[in-house]
Design a protein around this motif. Structure first.
Motif, PDB file in Angstrom:
ATOM      1  N   VAL A 107       7.690   5.961  15.069  1.00  0.00           N
ATOM      2  CA  VAL A 107       7.795   6.398  13.679  1.00  0.00           C
ATOM      3  C   VAL A 107       6.394   6.659  13.180  1.00  0.00           C
ATOM      4  CG1 VAL A 107       8.468   5.720  11.348  1.00  0.00           C
ATOM      5  CG2 VAL A 107       9.872   5.033  13.286  1.00  0.00           C
ATOM      6  N   GLY A 108       6.196   7.795  12.528  1.00  0.00           N
ATOM      7  CA  GLY A 108       4.907   8.101  11.906  1.00  0.00           C
ATOM      8  C   GLY A 108       5.069   8.135  10.403  1.00  0.00           C
ATOM      9  N   MET A 109       4.200   7.406   9.709  1.00  0.00           N
ATOM     10  CA  MET A 109       4.266   7.369   8.251  1.00  0.00           C
ATOM     11  C   MET A 109       2.853   7.573   7.694  1.00  0.00           C
ATOM     12  SD  MET A 109       6.860   4.171   7.552  1.00  0.00           S
ATOM     13  CE  MET A 109       6.111   3.016   8.685  1.00  0.00           C
ATOM     14  N   SER A 110       2.746   8.400   6.684  1.00  0.00           N
ATOM     15  CA  SER A 110       1.463   8.586   6.014  1.00  0.00           C
ATOM     16  C   SER A 110       1.260   7.456   5.024  1.00  0.00           C
ATOM     17  CB  SER A 110       1.432   9.918   5.270  1.00  0.00           C
ATOM     18  OG  SER A 110       1.557  10.975   6.175  1.00  0.00           O
ATOM     19  N   MET A 111       0.027   6.966   4.979  1.00  0.00           N
ATOM     20  CA  MET A 111      -0.280   5.890   4.050  1.00  0.00           C
ATOM     21  C   MET A 111      -1.434   6.346   3.180  1.00  0.00           C
ATOM     22  SD  MET A 111      -0.906   1.967   4.948  1.00  0.00           S
ATOM     23  CE  MET A 111      -0.951   0.767   3.669  1.00  0.00           C
ATOM     24  N   PHE A 112      -1.220   6.333   1.873  1.00  0.00           N
ATOM     25  CA  PHE A 112      -2.216   6.863   0.956  1.00  0.00           C
ATOM     26  C   PHE A 112      -3.024   5.782   0.255  1.00  0.00           C
ATOM     27  CE2 PHE A 112       1.228   9.972   1.333  1.00  0.00           C
ATOM     28  CZ  PHE A 112       0.500  11.019   1.878  1.00  0.00           C
ATOM     29  N   GLU A 113      -2.634   4.506   0.426  1.00  0.00           N
ATOM     30  CA  GLU A 113      -3.405   3.412  -0.123  1.00  0.00           C
ATOM     31  C   GLU A 113      -4.369   2.886   0.931  1.00  0.00           C
ATOM     32  OE1 GLU A 113       0.160   2.442  -0.028  1.00  0.00           O
ATOM     33  OE2 GLU A 113       0.700   3.309  -1.937  1.00  0.00           O
ATOM     34  N   ARG A 114      -5.160   1.885   0.540  1.00  0.00           N
ATOM     35  CA  ARG A 114      -6.029   1.219   1.510  1.00  0.00           C
ATOM     36  C   ARG A 114      -5.160   0.546   2.563  1.00  0.00           C
ATOM     37  NH1 ARG A 114      -9.199  -3.041  -0.601  1.00  0.00           N
ATOM     38  NH2 ARG A 114     -10.251  -2.955   1.384  1.00  0.00           N
ATOM     39  N   HIS A 115      -5.657   0.470   3.763  1.00  0.00           N
ATOM     40  CA  HIS A 115      -4.898  -0.119   4.868  1.00  0.00           C
ATOM     41  C   HIS A 115      -5.087  -1.629   4.920  1.00  0.00           C
ATOM     42  CE1 HIS A 115      -4.999   4.027   6.981  1.00  0.00           C
ATOM     43  NE2 HIS A 115      -3.982   3.914   6.146  1.00  0.00           N
ATOM     44  N   THR A 116      -4.779  -2.305   3.839  1.00  0.00           N
ATOM     45  CA  THR A 116      -4.824  -3.764   3.831  1.00  0.00           C
ATOM     46  C   THR A 116      -3.551  -4.300   4.462  1.00  0.00           C
ATOM     47  OG1 THR A 116      -3.754  -3.962   1.676  1.00  0.00           O
ATOM     48  CG2 THR A 116      -6.171  -3.749   1.685  1.00  0.00           C
ATOM     49  N   GLY A 117      -3.577  -5.550   4.873  1.00  0.00           N
ATOM     50  CA  GLY A 117      -2.394  -6.158   5.466  1.00  0.00           C
ATOM     51  C   GLY A 117      -1.201  -6.120   4.540  1.00  0.00           C
ATOM     52  N   LEU A 118      -1.436  -6.400   3.272  1.00  0.00           N
ATOM     53  CA  LEU A 118      -0.335  -6.403   2.308  1.00  0.00           C
ATOM     54  C   LEU A 118       0.246  -5.004   2.114  1.00  0.00           C
ATOM     55  CD1 LEU A 118       1.427  -7.933   0.332  1.00  0.00           C
ATOM     56  CD2 LEU A 118      -0.346  -7.595  -1.404  1.00  0.00           C
ATOM     57  N   ASN A 119      -0.611  -3.986   2.008  1.00  0.00           N
ATOM     58  CA  ASN A 119      -0.123  -2.616   1.837  1.00  0.00           C
ATOM     59  C   ASN A 119       0.663  -2.137   3.062  1.00  0.00           C
ATOM     60  OD1 ASN A 119      -1.180  -2.361  -0.724  1.00  0.00           O
ATOM     61  ND2 ASN A 119      -3.034  -1.326  -0.053  1.00  0.00           N
ATOM     62  N   VAL A 120       0.176  -2.456   4.245  1.00  0.00           N
ATOM     63  CA  VAL A 120       0.873  -2.055   5.471  1.00  0.00           C
ATOM     64  C   VAL A 120       2.215  -2.778   5.545  1.00  0.00           C
ATOM     65  CG1 VAL A 120       0.815  -2.094   7.997  1.00  0.00           C
ATOM     66  CG2 VAL A 120      -1.241  -1.479   6.722  1.00  0.00           C
ATOM     67  N   PHE A 121       2.222  -4.061   5.265  1.00  0.00           N
ATOM     68  CA  PHE A 121       3.477  -4.819   5.271  1.00  0.00           C
ATOM     69  C   PHE A 121       4.473  -4.237   4.267  1.00  0.00           C
ATOM     70  CE2 PHE A 121       6.016  -8.028   3.074  1.00  0.00           C
ATOM     71  CZ  PHE A 121       6.873  -8.386   4.105  1.00  0.00           C
ATOM     72  N   ASN A 122       4.024  -3.961   3.053  1.00  0.00           N
ATOM     73  CA  ASN A 122       4.917  -3.415   2.032  1.00  0.00           C
ATOM     74  C   ASN A 122       5.516  -2.078   2.458  1.00  0.00           C
ATOM     75  OD1 ASN A 122       4.654  -5.562   0.266  1.00  0.00           O
ATOM     76  ND2 ASN A 122       2.940  -4.645  -0.831  1.00  0.00           N
TER      77      ASN A 122
END
Length: 91
Positions: free
Chosen positions: A4-19
């Motif tokens: 699965v590929g997902m774009s992430m536009f926030e900082r790659h913090t552990g919490l953001n990735v988990f969310n």
């Protein structure tokens, strides 16, 4: 194997990735917490550096014990490095 590929536009913090992963899994199947029995991780350094606690957070919300498995490409990488060191005479 699933990819699965997902774009992430926030900082790659552990919490953001988990969310992001949690929201994605909720969209696929709301009861994923009860079905999760295993997950593949790429390597310890990545999961403990800029993705701090991603795996720990996912495992904590699972209903059962979760088996952590290194992904196939990293398992192959370990074997290839060992073979090359053996051929070169490095120990």
């Amino acid at each position: 194997m699933h990819l699965v590929g997902m774009s992430m536009f926030e900082r790659h913090t552990g919490l953001n990735v988990f969310n992001m992963i949690s929201k994605f899994m909720d969209a696929l199947y709301i009861k994923w917490h009860a079905k999760l029995i295993g997950m593949s991780i790429n390597d310890k350094n990545t999961m403990t550096c800029h993705h701090t606690n991603v795996v720990t957070r996912i495992v904590a919300c699972a209903k059962h014990k979760v088996l952590w498995i290194w992904c196939v490409s990293h398992q192959i990488d370990i074997v290839i490095k060992a073979l090359v060191e053996n051929i070169n005479g490095d120990s």
